[in-house]
Scaffold this motif. Structure first.
Motif, PDB file in Angstrom:
ATOM      1  N   GLU A 224     -47.279  -0.989  49.843  1.00 17.54           N
ATOM      2  CA  GLU A 224     -48.351  -1.930  50.178  1.00 17.54           C
ATOM      3  C   GLU A 224     -48.447  -3.037  49.129  1.00 17.54           C
ATOM      4  OE1 GLU A 224     -51.737   0.651  50.553  1.00 17.54           O
ATOM      5  OE2 GLU A 224     -51.309   1.078  52.661  1.00 17.54           O
ATOM      6  N   ALA A 225     -48.394  -2.671  47.849  1.00 16.36           N
ATOM      7  CA  ALA A 225     -48.470  -3.655  46.775  1.00 16.36           C
ATOM      8  C   ALA A 225     -47.265  -4.592  46.795  1.00 16.36           C
ATOM      9  CB  ALA A 225     -48.579  -2.952  45.422  1.00 16.36           C
ATOM     10  N   PHE A 226     -46.085  -4.049  47.064  1.00 15.95           N
ATOM     11  CA  PHE A 226     -44.863  -4.851  47.124  1.00 15.95           C
ATOM     12  C   PHE A 226     -44.971  -5.901  48.222  1.00 15.95           C
ATOM     13  CE2 PHE A 226     -40.652  -5.897  48.608  1.00 15.95           C
ATOM     14  CZ  PHE A 226     -39.903  -6.027  47.441  1.00 15.95           C
ATOM     15  N   LEU A 227     -45.392  -5.476  49.407  1.00 17.22           N
ATOM     16  CA  LEU A 227     -45.513  -6.407  50.523  1.00 17.22           C
ATOM     17  C   LEU A 227     -46.521  -7.509  50.220  1.00 17.22           C
ATOM     18  CD1 LEU A 227     -45.426  -3.890  53.499  1.00 17.22           C
ATOM     19  CD2 LEU A 227     -43.590  -5.406  52.747  1.00 17.22           C
ATOM     20  N   LYS A 228     -47.633  -7.128  49.623  1.00 18.77           N
ATOM     21  CA  LYS A 228     -48.650  -8.118  49.275  1.00 18.77           C
ATOM     22  C   LYS A 228     -48.121  -9.084  48.211  1.00 18.77           C
ATOM     23  CE  LYS A 228     -53.474  -8.576  48.043  1.00 18.77           C
ATOM     24  NZ  LYS A 228     -54.727  -7.903  47.707  1.00 18.77           N
ATOM     25  N   GLU A 229     -47.490  -8.559  47.195  1.00 18.00           N
ATOM     26  CA  GLU A 229     -46.969  -9.377  46.099  1.00 18.00           C
ATOM     27  C   GLU A 229     -45.955 -10.410  46.591  1.00 18.00           C
ATOM     28  OE1 GLU A 229     -44.122  -8.753  42.171  1.00 18.00           O
ATOM     29  OE2 GLU A 229     -45.239  -7.044  42.947  1.00 18.00           O
ATOM     30  N   HIS A 230     -45.184 -10.054  47.606  1.00 19.45           N
ATOM     31  CA  HIS A 230     -44.146 -10.945  48.121  1.00 19.45           C
ATOM     32  C   HIS A 230     -44.558 -11.621  49.433  1.00 19.45           C
ATOM     33  CE1 HIS A 230     -41.304  -9.765  45.042  1.00 19.45           C
ATOM     34  NE2 HIS A 230     -41.726  -8.521  45.217  1.00 19.45           N
ATOM     35  N   ASN A 231     -45.865 -11.590  49.733  1.00 20.35           N
ATOM     36  CA  ASN A 231     -46.415 -12.228  50.932  1.00 20.35           C
ATOM     37  C   ASN A 231     -45.704 -11.787  52.212  1.00 20.35           C
ATOM     38  OD1 ASN A 231     -48.415 -13.796  49.562  1.00 20.35           O
ATOM     39  ND2 ASN A 231     -46.761 -15.103  48.841  1.00 20.35           N
ATOM     40  N   LEU A 232     -45.419 -10.504  52.294  1.00 15.03           N
ATOM     41  CA  LEU A 232     -44.738  -9.945  53.460  1.00 15.03           C
ATOM     42  C   LEU A 232     -45.645  -9.048  54.302  1.00 15.03           C
ATOM     43  CD1 LEU A 232     -41.387  -8.950  51.702  1.00 15.03           C
ATOM     44  CD2 LEU A 232     -41.764 -10.907  53.230  1.00 15.03           C
ATOM     45  N   GLN A 233     -46.897  -8.880  53.883  1.00 22.56           N
ATOM     46  CA  GLN A 233     -47.774  -7.920  54.559  1.00 22.56           C
ATOM     47  C   GLN A 233     -48.036  -8.297  56.017  1.00 22.56           C
ATOM     48  OE1 GLN A 233     -48.726  -9.978  52.120  1.00 22.56           O
ATOM     49  NE2 GLN A 233     -50.839 -10.629  52.349  1.00 22.56           N
ATOM     50  N   ASP A 234     -47.903  -9.563  56.385  1.00 19.71           N
ATOM     51  CA  ASP A 234     -48.139  -9.965  57.771  1.00 19.71           C
ATOM     52  C   ASP A 234     -46.843 -10.341  58.492  1.00 19.71           C
ATOM     53  OD1 ASP A 234     -50.933  -9.634  57.546  1.00 19.71           O
ATOM     54  OD2 ASP A 234     -51.102 -11.587  56.579  1.00 19.71           O
ATOM     55  N   ASP A 235     -45.710 -10.026  57.894  1.00 15.16           N
ATOM     56  CA  ASP A 235     -44.411 -10.351  58.479  1.00 15.16           C
ATOM     57  C   ASP A 235     -44.140  -9.419  59.662  1.00 15.16           C
ATOM     58  OD1 ASP A 235     -41.665 -10.626  59.085  1.00 15.16           O
ATOM     59  OD2 ASP A 235     -41.213 -11.230  57.032  1.00 15.16           O
ATOM     60  N   ALA A 236     -44.098  -9.981  60.846  1.00 17.44           N
ATOM     61  CA  ALA A 236     -43.910  -9.178  62.061  1.00 17.44           C
ATOM     62  C   ALA A 236     -42.523  -8.553  62.143  1.00 17.44           C
ATOM     63  CB  ALA A 236     -44.165 -10.032  63.293  1.00 17.44           C
ATOM     64  N   SER A 237     -41.583  -9.001  61.312  1.00 19.16           N
ATOM     65  CA  SER A 237     -40.233  -8.440  61.359  1.00 19.16           C
ATOM     66  C   SER A 237     -40.081  -7.215  60.461  1.00 19.16           C
ATOM     67  CB  SER A 237     -39.199  -9.502  60.961  1.00 19.16           C
ATOM     68  OG  SER A 237     -39.315  -9.817  59.593  1.00 19.16           O
ATOM     69  N   ILE A 238     -41.186  -6.800  59.823  1.00 20.09           N
ATOM     70  CA  ILE A 238     -41.170  -5.623  58.959  1.00 20.09           C
ATOM     71  C   ILE A 238     -42.201  -4.617  59.479  1.00 20.09           C
ATOM     72  CG2 ILE A 238     -41.502  -4.729  56.623  1.00 20.09           C
ATOM     73  CD1 ILE A 238     -40.845  -7.570  55.613  1.00 20.09           C
TER      74      ILE A 238
ATOM     75  N   ASP B 223     -37.228  -0.578  43.749  1.00 19.05           N
ATOM     76  CA  ASP B 223     -35.833  -1.035  43.815  1.00 19.05           C
ATOM     77  C   ASP B 223     -35.317  -1.068  45.250  1.00 19.05           C
ATOM     78  OD1 ASP B 223     -35.832  -1.236  41.041  1.00 19.05           O
ATOM     79  OD2 ASP B 223     -34.737   0.651  40.743  1.00 19.05           O
ATOM     80  N   ILE B 224     -35.640  -0.040  46.014  1.00 17.95           N
ATOM     81  CA  ILE B 224     -35.189   0.041  47.409  1.00 17.95           C
ATOM     82  C   ILE B 224     -35.790  -1.108  48.222  1.00 17.95           C
ATOM     83  CG2 ILE B 224     -35.368   1.395  49.532  1.00 17.95           C
ATOM     84  CD1 ILE B 224     -35.231   3.916  47.644  1.00 17.95           C
ATOM     85  N   LEU B 225     -37.077  -1.354  48.048  1.00 18.16           N
ATOM     86  CA  LEU B 225     -37.725  -2.431  48.797  1.00 18.16           C
ATOM     87  C   LEU B 225     -37.154  -3.788  48.405  1.00 18.16           C
ATOM     88  CD1 LEU B 225     -41.412  -1.159  48.787  1.00 18.16           C
ATOM     89  CD2 LEU B 225     -39.806  -1.187  50.719  1.00 18.16           C
ATOM     90  N   THR B 226     -36.877  -3.980  47.131  1.00 14.90           N
ATOM     91  CA  THR B 226     -36.263  -5.241  46.691  1.00 14.90           C
ATOM     92  C   THR B 226     -34.910  -5.432  47.362  1.00 14.90           C
ATOM     93  OG1 THR B 226     -37.405  -5.196  44.560  1.00 14.90           O
ATOM     94  CG2 THR B 226     -35.387  -6.509  44.684  1.00 14.90           C
ATOM     95  N   ARG B 227     -34.107  -4.394  47.338  1.00 14.96           N
ATOM     96  CA  ARG B 227     -32.765  -4.459  47.922  1.00 14.96           C
ATOM     97  C   ARG B 227     -32.837  -4.673  49.443  1.00 14.96           C
ATOM     98  NH1 ARG B 227     -30.885  -0.440  45.311  1.00 14.96           N
ATOM     99  NH2 ARG B 227     -31.498   1.184  46.753  1.00 14.96           N
ATOM    100  N   GLU B 228     -33.726  -3.955  50.109  1.00 13.19           N
ATOM    101  CA  GLU B 228     -33.787  -3.992  51.576  1.00 13.19           C
ATOM    102  C   GLU B 228     -34.505  -5.226  52.127  1.00 13.19           C
ATOM    103  OE1 GLU B 228     -32.468  -2.066  53.907  1.00 13.19           O
ATOM    104  OE2 GLU B 228     -31.670  -0.442  52.687  1.00 13.19           O
ATOM    105  N   LEU B 229     -35.487  -5.747  51.383  1.00 11.39           N
ATOM    106  CA  LEU B 229     -36.307  -6.826  51.929  1.00 11.39           C
ATOM    107  C   LEU B 229     -36.066  -8.190  51.308  1.00 11.39           C
ATOM    108  CD1 LEU B 229     -39.717  -4.963  52.269  1.00 11.39           C
ATOM    109  CD2 LEU B 229     -37.969  -5.317  54.025  1.00 11.39           C
ATOM    110  N   LEU B 230     -35.592  -8.226  50.083  1.00  9.71           N
ATOM    111  CA  LEU B 230     -35.475  -9.517  49.414  1.00  9.71           C
ATOM    112  C   LEU B 230     -34.044  -9.993  49.251  1.00  9.71           C
ATOM    113  CD1 LEU B 230     -38.158  -9.150  46.604  1.00  9.71           C
ATOM    114  CD2 LEU B 230     -38.433 -10.085  48.914  1.00  9.71           C
ATOM    115  N   GLN B 231     -33.108  -9.079  49.165  1.00 11.50           N
ATOM    116  CA  GLN B 231     -31.711  -9.459  48.965  1.00 11.50           C
ATOM    117  C   GLN B 231     -31.000  -9.486  50.304  1.00 11.50           C
ATOM    118  OE1 GLN B 231     -30.261  -6.650  46.080  1.00 11.50           O
ATOM    119  NE2 GLN B 231     -31.532  -7.504  44.447  1.00 11.50           N
ATOM    120  N   LYS B 232     -30.501 -10.602  50.647  1.00  8.96           N
ATOM    121  CA  LYS B 232     -29.829 -10.755  51.950  1.00  8.96           C
ATOM    122  C   LYS B 232     -28.336 -10.787  51.771  1.00  8.96           C
ATOM    123  CE  LYS B 232     -33.751 -11.440  54.104  1.00  8.96           C
ATOM    124  NZ  LYS B 232     -34.373 -10.707  55.024  1.00  8.96           N
TER     125      LYS B 232
END
Length: 82
Positions: free
Chosen positions: A25-39, A73-82
């Motif tokens: 939850e904190a990760f999504l909020k920090e990276h402004n992804l909490q409302d991203d419909a693709s996650i 680390d997993i969330l960074t790899r899966e959500l931020l690194q393309k």
């Protein structure tokens, strides 16, 4: 869509996935992804790998022994690194 399922079965929950939910939850909020419909982040029931918990499943890939640092680390790899 990126599907993230955090096991909330009793074993995984007791071993640390309660904290991993907070980390996600904190990760999504920090990276402004909490409302991203693709996650899609949600809790799930037992994935039958209790001895390897806490477990997190992302797009069908099971991550085991996930502590809060690994979760980050997993969330960074899966959500931020393309």
């Amino acid at each position: 869509m990126k599907e993230i399922v955090i096991c909330l079965g009793s074993s995984c929950f007791a071993r640390g996935n309660a904290k991993n939910v907070e980390v996600a939850e904190a990760f999504l909020k920090e990276h402004n992804l909490q409302d991203d419909a693709s996650i899609d982040v949600r809790g799930g029931l037992c994935c039958d790998r209790c001895a390897d918990g806490p477990n997190v499943v992302i797009d069908g890939k099971v991550y085991s022994h996930v502590d809060p640092n690994a979760m980050q680390d997993i969330l960074t790899r899966e959500l931020l690194q393309k």
